[in-house]
Design a protein around this motif. Structure first.
Motif, PDB file in Angstrom:
ATOM      1  N   PRO A 138       0.899  -0.742   0.284  1.00 30.03           N
ATOM      2  CA  PRO A 138       0.058  -0.196   0.130  1.00 30.03           C
ATOM      3  C   PRO A 138       0.829   1.017   0.092  1.00 30.03           C
ATOM      4  O   PRO A 138       0.493   2.061  -0.415  1.00 30.03           O
ATOM      5  N   LEU A 139       1.894   1.070   0.460  1.00 30.17           N
ATOM      6  CA  LEU A 139       2.961   2.312   0.379  1.00 30.17           C
ATOM      7  C   LEU A 139       4.090   2.743  -0.779  1.00 30.17           C
ATOM      8  O   LEU A 139       4.242   4.218  -0.922  1.00 30.17           O
ATOM      9  N   GLY A 140       3.075   1.849  -2.202  1.00 36.06           N
ATOM     10  CA  GLY A 140       4.251   2.529  -3.439  1.00 36.06           C
ATOM     11  C   GLY A 140       3.926   3.376  -3.459  1.00 36.06           C
ATOM     12  O   GLY A 140       1.986   3.840  -3.708  1.00 36.06           O
ATOM     13  N   GLY A 141       4.500   4.361  -3.730  1.00 33.46           N
ATOM     14  CA  GLY A 141       4.310   5.934  -4.411  1.00 33.46           C
ATOM     15  C   GLY A 141       3.713   6.113  -5.832  1.00 33.46           C
ATOM     16  O   GLY A 141       3.047   6.656  -5.712  1.00 33.46           O
ATOM     17  N   ASN A 170       9.763  -2.957 -10.640  1.00 36.41           N
ATOM     18  CA  ASN A 170       9.681  -1.922 -10.051  1.00 36.41           C
ATOM     19  C   ASN A 170       8.191  -2.034  -9.151  1.00 36.41           C
ATOM     20  O   ASN A 170       7.228  -1.202  -9.658  1.00 36.41           O
ATOM     21  N   ASN A 171       8.654  -2.466  -7.677  1.00 38.64           N
ATOM     22  CA  ASN A 171       7.571  -1.675  -7.151  1.00 38.64           C
ATOM     23  C   ASN A 171       7.891  -1.336  -6.379  1.00 38.64           C
ATOM     24  O   ASN A 171       6.633  -1.337  -4.426  1.00 38.64           O
ATOM     25  N   GLN A 172       8.792  -0.242  -5.950  1.00 39.23           N
ATOM     26  CA  GLN A 172       8.929   0.545  -4.482  1.00 39.23           C
ATOM     27  C   GLN A 172       9.448   1.670  -5.098  1.00 39.23           C
ATOM     28  O   GLN A 172      10.691   1.736  -6.647  1.00 39.23           O
ATOM     29  N   GLU A 173       9.698   3.124  -4.923  1.00 36.19           N
ATOM     30  CA  GLU A 173      10.308   3.996  -4.980  1.00 36.19           C
ATOM     31  C   GLU A 173      11.433   4.677  -3.965  1.00 36.19           C
ATOM     32  O   GLU A 173      12.617   5.231  -4.766  1.00 36.19           O
ATOM     33  N   THR A 174      11.537   3.895  -2.942  1.00 37.48           N
ATOM     34  CA  THR A 174      13.113   3.862  -2.356  1.00 37.48           C
ATOM     35  C   THR A 174      13.526   3.540  -2.782  1.00 37.48           C
ATOM     36  O   THR A 174      13.939   2.031  -3.225  1.00 37.48           O
ATOM     37  N   LEU A 225       2.584  13.782   8.884  1.00 40.30           N
ATOM     38  CA  LEU A 225       1.666  12.589   8.336  1.00 40.30           C
ATOM     39  C   LEU A 225       1.398  13.530   7.176  1.00 40.30           C
ATOM     40  O   LEU A 225       0.368  14.584   6.890  1.00 40.30           O
ATOM     41  N   ILE A 226       2.331  13.519   6.314  1.00 38.53           N
ATOM     42  CA  ILE A 226       1.953  14.331   4.841  1.00 38.53           C
ATOM     43  C   ILE A 226       1.897  13.535   3.658  1.00 38.53           C
ATOM     44  O   ILE A 226       2.423  13.549   2.534  1.00 38.53           O
ATOM     45  N   ASN A 227       1.297  11.973   4.227  1.00 35.44           N
ATOM     46  CA  ASN A 227       1.884  10.994   3.046  1.00 35.44           C
ATOM     47  C   ASN A 227       0.515  11.149   1.885  1.00 35.44           C
ATOM     48  O   ASN A 227      -0.626  11.757   1.474  1.00 35.44           O
ATOM     49  N   ILE A 228       1.656  11.318  -0.020  1.00 36.58           N
ATOM     50  CA  ILE A 228       1.455  11.911  -0.679  1.00 36.58           C
ATOM     51  C   ILE A 228       1.114   9.888  -1.922  1.00 36.58           C
ATOM     52  O   ILE A 228       1.999   9.506  -1.474  1.00 36.58           O
ATOM     53  N   ASP A 229       0.869  10.651  -2.773  1.00 41.16           N
ATOM     54  CA  ASP A 229       0.884   9.699  -4.638  1.00 41.16           C
ATOM     55  C   ASP A 229       1.763  10.551  -5.181  1.00 41.16           C
ATOM     56  O   ASP A 229       1.387  11.322  -5.748  1.00 41.16           O
ATOM     57  N   SER A 230       2.718   9.894  -4.767  1.00 37.58           N
ATOM     58  CA  SER A 230       4.007  11.076  -6.495  1.00 37.58           C
ATOM     59  C   SER A 230       4.914   9.291  -6.444  1.00 37.58           C
ATOM     60  O   SER A 230       5.597   9.270  -6.045  1.00 37.58           O
ATOM     61  N   GLU A 231       5.561   9.801  -7.615  1.00 37.12           N
ATOM     62  CA  GLU A 231       6.468   9.704  -8.007  1.00 37.12           C
ATOM     63  C   GLU A 231       7.664  10.248  -6.980  1.00 37.12           C
ATOM     64  O   GLU A 231       7.700  10.649  -6.878  1.00 37.12           O
TER      65      GLU A 231
END
Length: 712
Positions: A122-125, A164-168, A450-456
């Motif tokens: 669920p955390l994938g950007g 490619n399942n994460q941005e970290t 607590l700034i969670n966003i959806d972004s590359e």
């Protein structure tokens, strides 16, 4: 892939006429989004553009600052997760067609889409750019999408190959994953994109696999993609994804793109010329790349006077975006039939939540576009209700801590004085929020993170809703127990604090330029919701397999120890109850499933299985239902999931109407990847055919026995 022999001879003639320098110009970026052409031979540059939600704004060759003209506004399409939520192959084709039509209308040759990586956590950007946690649903939506794009004389560039399942640490992380998981989960949609979709180009991922960058990986690009799957299109690097001239050249990479402006210094530019001149790389290797590039050019009619011209911002394209948005909205919960709201009974309505008044099109990284317009939820509701209903708006929550108490008080006051309350929350992916996210990571104040966003470019830190939205929802439910909660995200978020108390919950995503229109139509019953979850929403993050069995995001390496048990495969097999299951989605009507029949025909080299049932709309309004077929292998030599999606159909029914639904299965649907034999294997035995409205609501079951073993 099918080879078009009518232009193979022409390609060879062109290659003979090209100088080494001209060849090199064709295999690397000569601008941020183009290669070099060969003017004397009539070879035009290949022009590319992001992205999956619309054609990105126009950039100069050597600057990431857009031109800023008024000629690159485009239609804003629902994100891939929203599209997958429709479970509608026809709409997937339509979205692809619109994207291809607008890309060609903007003079593009390659559109960098679709993104079809599996949503592992669920955390994938970039989850919102992908489709599903399930490979079958992903491939079934990706194939018609690809065909829709390429019908416009534009090539897709399917991304990001692979895992490619994460941005970290995405530029360097090494993925450790079993061959079985690769074949059953992570490769399946890419293979279908090649074999069924006839995708003309593929983009490699940044990360490593098998201790080697994807862009340098001969096993990935040559052995699997080209030799095994028969891909004869163009392989393009992700921007700055190449790290070595010789390795990438000999692995099967065709075009190097990057984010910097020193185009002559790219690995496939002057360094490649020197490598060829010194004998480090054979010129025949370069010729293979030119063949692939010219083949793509012929396929999209770049040498033809009759090439399709495309169109952007057409009325027809905007109509299709609305159609997709309508079917992407998911009704998660509707106790006591709170929805649809009755317009004539409501004189005042409170719309609470900053997401109600946020435009998302210009954010998200490479998914950002310059939308011709974007109808927000607030605007959509006001347009729908007109002047006879007073719509009161309050932000309800904010990133500014000093203002939180004040904006909450304003929201509660408005809610108390209104006949109905709609809360619109979730995540955002604006540029401003990305900056807030970066600042929060550097801050020592925990409460600001607590700034969670959806972004590359970033993964989320947890599943929480930012800016203490949970508290706002709880307070609104105290004021009005029938508050409608709308959560707009590209990924699952934590709803556990309010899911039991809220009677009506809607899940939506970044639904394009007409998203607010579609939402208003669903809330007030003009459109009957028919979306289904393409992902599992867990009770808590620790219930997700990537976090409780595997690693996320890892460090130098990330281990996929959950193996094939991704998403609902894990939840169903290990008896972990989700908050909302994969495939779940309610309607304003009801459906009855009955009369399941399964016919089995075992052939010499395949198995044909026909599944049929009767579906009846037992309610009072028309609606659409997604009939889902799962299989279960009762006894296997390897551990298999309790259920695996292998078929679905979306059926529209008028009130009291009955239709027979037919879904066909074959040997591929019953096989697993056998690592000992390096082959797909179907073992004889008993299988259960499970039919239902979601992965946790199986309504019909029939058992079959397969007598033969198959290896393929």
């Amino acid at each position: 892939m099918k080879k078009e022999n009518n232009f193979d001879n022409k390609i060879e003639e062109i290659i003979k006429c090209l100088t080494l320098e001209e060849k090199i110009g064709m295999i690397h970026g000569a601008g941020l989004f183009r290669t070099e052409g060969v003017k004397r031979l009539g070879i035009k540059p290949l022009k590319m553009s992001d992205g999956p939600m619309g054609v990105r704004n126009e950039f100069p060759d050597n600057s990431w600052v857009p031109y800023g003209y008024s000629d690159d506004y485009v239609s804003y399409l629902p994100c891939n997760t929203a599209l997958a939520s429709t479970w509608n192959r026809e709409l997937a084709y339509k979205e692809g067609y619109v994207l291809g039509n607008e890309a060609r209308g903007r003079g593009k040759d390659i559109i960098l889409a679709p993104g079809i990586n599996i949503i592992r956590s669920p955390l994938g950007g970039r989850n919102f750019e992908y489709m599903s946690e399930d490979p079958y649903l992903t491939k079934e939506m990706a194939v018609p999408y690809i065909k829709g794009v390429q019908e416009n004389d534009v090539a897709v560039c399917v991304k990001h190959f692979a895992v490619n399942n994460q941005e970290t640490e995405r530029l360097n992380v090494d993925v450790v994953v079993s061959d079985r998981a690769l074949r059953e989960i992570y490769f399946l949609a890419f293979e279908a994109a090649v074999k069924e979709g006839n995708a003309y180009s593929i983009m490699t991922a940044y990360n490593k696999i098998w201790d080697q960058y994807c862009a340098h990986n001969p096993k990935l690009l040559q052995e699997i993609l080209r030799d095994e799957w028969g891909f004869d299109g163009v392989v393009i690097s992700d921007w700055s994804g190449i790290h070595d001239t010789k390795e990438a050249a000999e692995a099967g990479m065709d075009i190097e793109m990057s984010v910097t402006y020193n185009f002559d210094e790219y690995f496939f530019a002057n360094p490649m010329i020197h490598a060829v001149e010194k004998g480090i790389v054979k010129e025949e290797v370069i010729d293979d790349k030119i063949r692939n590039i010219l083949r793509l050019m012929y396929r999209i009619n770049m040498f033809s006077e009759n090439r399709k011209k495309g169109a952007y911002n057409s009325y027809e394209n905007r109509e299709k975006t609305l159609e997709i948005a309508r079917e992407s909205i998911i009704l998660l919960k509707n106790e006591e039939n709170v929805l649809p709201l009755k317009e004539k009974e409501i004189k005042t309505i409170a719309v609470i939540g900053e997401n109600a008044d946020i435009r998302h099109s210009a954010g998200g990284g490479s998914a950002e576009i310059k939308a011709l317009y974007e109808i927000t939820p607030l605007l959509g509701l006001k347009m729908k209700l007109g002047g006879n209903t007073e719509v009161k708006y309050a932000k309800g929550y904010t990133h500014n801590e000093e203002e939180r108490e004040e904006v909450l008080k304003e929201a509660i006051d408005i809610a108390k004085k209104s006949d109905a309350v709609i809360f619109v929350g979730g995540l955002k992916h604006t540029k401003e929020d990305f900056e807030l996210y970066q600042n929060a990571l550097e801050s020592t104040k925990k409460e600001e993170q607590l700034i969670n966003i959806d972004s590359e470019g970033n993964d989320k830190t947890d599943m929480s809703l930012p800016y203490k939205q949970d508290e706002v929802i709880k307070e609104l439910l105290k004021v009005n127990e029938n508050t409608v909660v709308v959560i707009s995200t590209g990924s699952p978020v934590d709803m556990s604090s309010f899911a039991d108390n809220a009677k009506a919950i809607i899940q939506t995503s970044y639904n394009g330029m007409e998203g607010g229109t579609a939402l208003a139509e669903v809330i007030f019953g003009d459109v009957n919701p028919s979306g289904k979850l393409p992902v599992t929403i867990p009770v808590k993050l620790e219930d997700s397999p990537a976090h409780c069995l595997g690693e996320f995001p890892g460090k130098e390496k990330v281990r996929y120890d959950e193996d094939i048990f991704v998403g609902y495969r894990y939840f169903s097999t290990y008896d972990v109850e989700p908050l909302f299951a994969f495939g779940h989605g309610l309607s304003y009507t009801t459906f009855k499933y009955n009369d399941l029949k399964v016919e089995v025909n075992e052939l010499e080299d395949d198995v044909n299985i026909k599944v049929s049932l009767k579906l009846t709309n037992t309610g009072e309004v028309s609606g659409s239902e997604v009939v889902q077929v799962y299989i279960n292998d009762e006894k296997s030599s390897v551990k298999r999931p309790n259920i695996e999606l292998k078929g679905f159909e979306k059926i529209h029914l008028e009130p009291k109407e009955t239709k027979i639904v037919n879904i066909n299965l074959n040997k591929n649907d019953f096989a697993f990847y056998n690592e000992d034999k390096n082959a797909w294997t179907l073992e004889s035995g008993k299988f259960n055919i499970l039919v239902g409205s979601s992965s946790d609501n199986i309504l019909l079951k029939e058992s079959i026995n397969l007598e033969k073993d198959y290896k393929f």
